[in-house]
Design a protein around this motif. Sequence first.
Motif, PDB file in Angstrom:
ATOM      1  N   UNK A  80       0.821  -1.211   0.000  1.00  0.00           N
ATOM      2  CA  UNK A  80       0.000   0.000   0.000  1.00  0.00           C
ATOM      3  C   UNK A  80       0.856   1.262   0.000  1.00  0.00           C
ATOM      4  N   UNK A  81       2.044   1.172   0.543  1.00  0.00           N
ATOM      5  CA  UNK A  81       2.981   2.299   0.477  1.00  0.00           C
ATOM      6  C   UNK A  81       3.216   2.702  -0.975  1.00  0.00           C
ATOM      7  N   UNK A  82       3.264   1.709  -1.853  1.00  0.00           N
ATOM      8  CA  UNK A  82       3.514   1.955  -3.274  1.00  0.00           C
ATOM      9  C   UNK A  82       2.245   2.312  -4.039  1.00  0.00           C
ATOM     10  N   UNK A  83       1.129   1.659  -3.699  1.00  0.00           N
ATOM     11  CA  UNK A  83      -0.070   1.756  -4.527  1.00  0.00           C
ATOM     12  C   UNK A  83      -1.178   2.652  -3.965  1.00  0.00           C
ATOM     13  N   UNK A  84      -0.960   3.312  -2.838  1.00  0.00           N
ATOM     14  CA  UNK A  84      -2.072   4.019  -2.186  1.00  0.00           C
ATOM     15  C   UNK A  84      -2.646   5.164  -3.018  1.00  0.00           C
ATOM     16  N   UNK A  85      -1.879   5.698  -3.963  1.00  0.00           N
ATOM     17  CA  UNK A  85      -2.409   6.777  -4.805  1.00  0.00           C
ATOM     18  C   UNK A  85      -2.663   6.309  -6.241  1.00  0.00           C
ATOM     19  N   UNK A  86      -2.649   5.006  -6.457  1.00  0.00           N
ATOM     20  CA  UNK A  86      -2.823   4.440  -7.797  1.00  0.00           C
ATOM     21  C   UNK A  86      -4.217   4.747  -8.352  1.00  0.00           C
ATOM     22  N   UNK A  87      -4.278   5.503  -9.437  1.00  0.00           N
ATOM     23  CA  UNK A  87      -5.523   5.854 -10.139  1.00  0.00           C
ATOM     24  C   UNK A  87      -6.573   6.503  -9.231  1.00  0.00           C
ATOM     25  N   UNK A  88      -6.131   7.224  -8.216  1.00  0.00           N
ATOM     26  CA  UNK A  88      -7.058   7.929  -7.321  1.00  0.00           C
ATOM     27  C   UNK A  88      -7.545   9.207  -7.998  1.00  0.00           C
ATOM     28  N   UNK A  89      -8.844   9.461  -7.929  1.00  0.00           N
ATOM     29  CA  UNK A  89      -9.389  10.687  -8.503  1.00  0.00           C
ATOM     30  C   UNK A  89     -10.643  11.112  -7.748  1.00  0.00           C
ATOM     31  N   UNK A  90     -10.954  12.413  -7.771  1.00  0.00           N
ATOM     32  CA  UNK A  90     -12.159  12.886  -7.074  1.00  0.00           C
ATOM     33  C   UNK A  90     -13.418  12.493  -7.828  1.00  0.00           C
ATOM     34  N   UNK A  91     -14.494  12.307  -7.088  1.00  0.00           N
ATOM     35  CA  UNK A  91     -15.781  12.056  -7.733  1.00  0.00           C
ATOM     36  C   UNK A  91     -16.290  13.345  -8.379  1.00  0.00           C
ATOM     37  N   UNK A  92     -17.002  13.235  -9.484  1.00  0.00           N
ATOM     38  CA  UNK A  92     -17.588  14.426 -10.112  1.00  0.00           C
ATOM     39  C   UNK A  92     -18.473  15.190  -9.124  1.00  0.00           C
ATOM     40  N   UNK A  93     -18.238  16.480  -9.015  1.00  0.00           N
ATOM     41  CA  UNK A  93     -19.034  17.319  -8.125  1.00  0.00           C
ATOM     42  C   UNK A  93     -18.416  17.562  -6.765  1.00  0.00           C
ATOM     43  N   UNK A  94     -17.411  16.774  -6.390  1.00  0.00           N
ATOM     44  CA  UNK A  94     -16.793  16.948  -5.068  1.00  0.00           C
ATOM     45  C   UNK A  94     -16.103  18.305  -4.953  1.00  0.00           C
ATOM     46  N   UNK A  95     -15.354  18.692  -5.961  1.00  0.00           N
ATOM     47  CA  UNK A  95     -14.640  19.968  -5.886  1.00  0.00           C
ATOM     48  C   UNK A  95     -15.617  21.140  -5.826  1.00  0.00           C
ATOM     49  N   UNK A  96     -16.748  21.015  -6.522  1.00  0.00           N
ATOM     50  CA  UNK A  96     -17.774  22.058  -6.469  1.00  0.00           C
ATOM     51  C   UNK A  96     -18.393  22.144  -5.073  1.00  0.00           C
ATOM     52  N   UNK A  97     -18.651  20.985  -4.463  1.00  0.00           N
ATOM     53  CA  UNK A  97     -19.211  20.976  -3.105  1.00  0.00           C
ATOM     54  C   UNK A  97     -18.233  21.587  -2.110  1.00  0.00           C
ATOM     55  N   UNK A  98     -16.971  21.200  -2.199  1.00  0.00           N
ATOM     56  CA  UNK A  98     -15.957  21.749  -1.291  1.00  0.00           C
ATOM     57  C   UNK A  98     -15.882  23.264  -1.444  1.00  0.00           C
ATOM     58  N   UNK A  99     -15.892  23.747  -2.688  1.00  0.00           N
ATOM     59  CA  UNK A  99     -15.827  25.191  -2.935  1.00  0.00           C
ATOM     60  C   UNK A  99     -17.034  25.909  -2.338  1.00  0.00           C
ATOM     61  N   UNK A 100     -18.224  25.309  -2.477  1.00  0.00           N
ATOM     62  CA  UNK A 100     -19.444  25.917  -1.929  1.00  0.00           C
ATOM     63  C   UNK A 100     -19.381  25.991  -0.410  1.00  0.00           C
ATOM     64  N   UNK A 101     -18.837  24.970   0.211  1.00  0.00           N
ATOM     65  CA  UNK A 101     -18.701  24.969   1.671  1.00  0.00           C
ATOM     66  C   UNK A 101     -17.679  26.008   2.124  1.00  0.00           C
ATOM     67  N   UNK A 102     -16.591  26.120   1.381  1.00  0.00           N
ATOM     68  CA  UNK A 102     -15.579  27.118   1.729  1.00  0.00           C
ATOM     69  C   UNK A 102     -16.129  28.533   1.587  1.00  0.00           C
ATOM     70  N   UNK A 103     -16.946  28.762   0.564  1.00  0.00           N
ATOM     71  CA  UNK A 103     -17.569  30.081   0.377  1.00  0.00           C
ATOM     72  C   UNK A 103     -18.460  30.450   1.559  1.00  0.00           C
ATOM     73  N   UNK A 104     -19.024  29.432   2.213  1.00  0.00           N
ATOM     74  CA  UNK A 104     -19.908  29.649   3.359  1.00  0.00           C
ATOM     75  C   UNK A 104     -19.154  29.555   4.685  1.00  0.00           C
ATOM     76  N   UNK A 105     -17.827  29.472   4.604  1.00  0.00           N
ATOM     77  CA  UNK A 105     -16.963  29.416   5.799  1.00  0.00           C
ATOM     78  C   UNK A 105     -17.296  28.238   6.709  1.00  0.00           C
ATOM     79  N   UNK A 106     -17.607  27.101   6.097  1.00  0.00           N
ATOM     80  CA  UNK A 106     -17.865  25.875   6.854  1.00  0.00           C
ATOM     81  C   UNK A 106     -16.540  25.133   7.028  1.00  0.00           C
ATOM     82  N   UNK A 107     -16.052  24.984   8.254  1.00  0.00           N
ATOM     83  CA  UNK A 107     -14.811  24.231   8.465  1.00  0.00           C
ATOM     84  C   UNK A 107     -14.995  22.764   8.069  1.00  0.00           C
ATOM     85  N   UNK A 108     -13.995  22.211   7.399  1.00  0.00           N
ATOM     86  CA  UNK A 108     -14.072  20.855   6.863  1.00  0.00           C
ATOM     87  C   UNK A 108     -13.032  19.958   7.515  1.00  0.00           C
ATOM     88  N   UNK A 109     -13.391  18.683   7.658  1.00  0.00           N
ATOM     89  CA  UNK A 109     -12.465  17.699   8.219  1.00  0.00           C
ATOM     90  C   UNK A 109     -12.659  16.367   7.506  1.00  0.00           C
TER      91      UNK A 109
END
Length: 218
Positions: A80-109
Amino acid sequence: MNIKYAIFDLDGTLLDTIESLIKTGNSMLKELGYEPRSNKEFRKFIGYGAKELVRQLIVAAGDEEAKQLEEAYKIYMQLFEEYCVYKVEPYPGILELIAAMQERNIPLAVLTNKPHQMTGRVLATTFSEDTFAYVLGQSTRFPRKPDPTAAHYIAEKLGAKNIQEVIMIGDSDADIQTAKNAKMLSAGAAWGFRGSQELIDNECDILLEKPTDLIQHL
């Protein structure tokens, strides 16, 4: 519904990591002399941490009493040390959701049962270092989900005074039950590894077909 803080699961929620987990798991099975397992099986087994994934994989492969668990887990973690980032990608819409939350100053974890030492590397494939105020992967510090201890700890770190203003977003029963055990709001990520029925069966507060569906609730 008053959402002021958000805690995300990682695998199957923020990022599609299935190929990295299959690559690691089947490489481990090959080293042990077993046949590979299917995508469907991996999706069913993921959610309760790396060691539980390994246990279920070797049981499915034929080691019914999981006698090789410790050996298999050691091999898995090395791979897993070698393969943990293998073909990893965000789901469609995740970056938009994160941006919307940041615009509303919602702390994320992030709260994940993925080993903590790999969690940061996986998140770094997509997100900047300051996206999440707090990130917690599985370690010896806290019990794994669905125990609520880590979720409560993160809520405190985020500054939450009212636990009902914290929402947990995840794709599995472990995530929804963590939220329920912690008395938080829960949102089921139907785009993830398990699909909508498991989330409905676990009575999530909101069922999301896609990430941007949450924006209307903010």
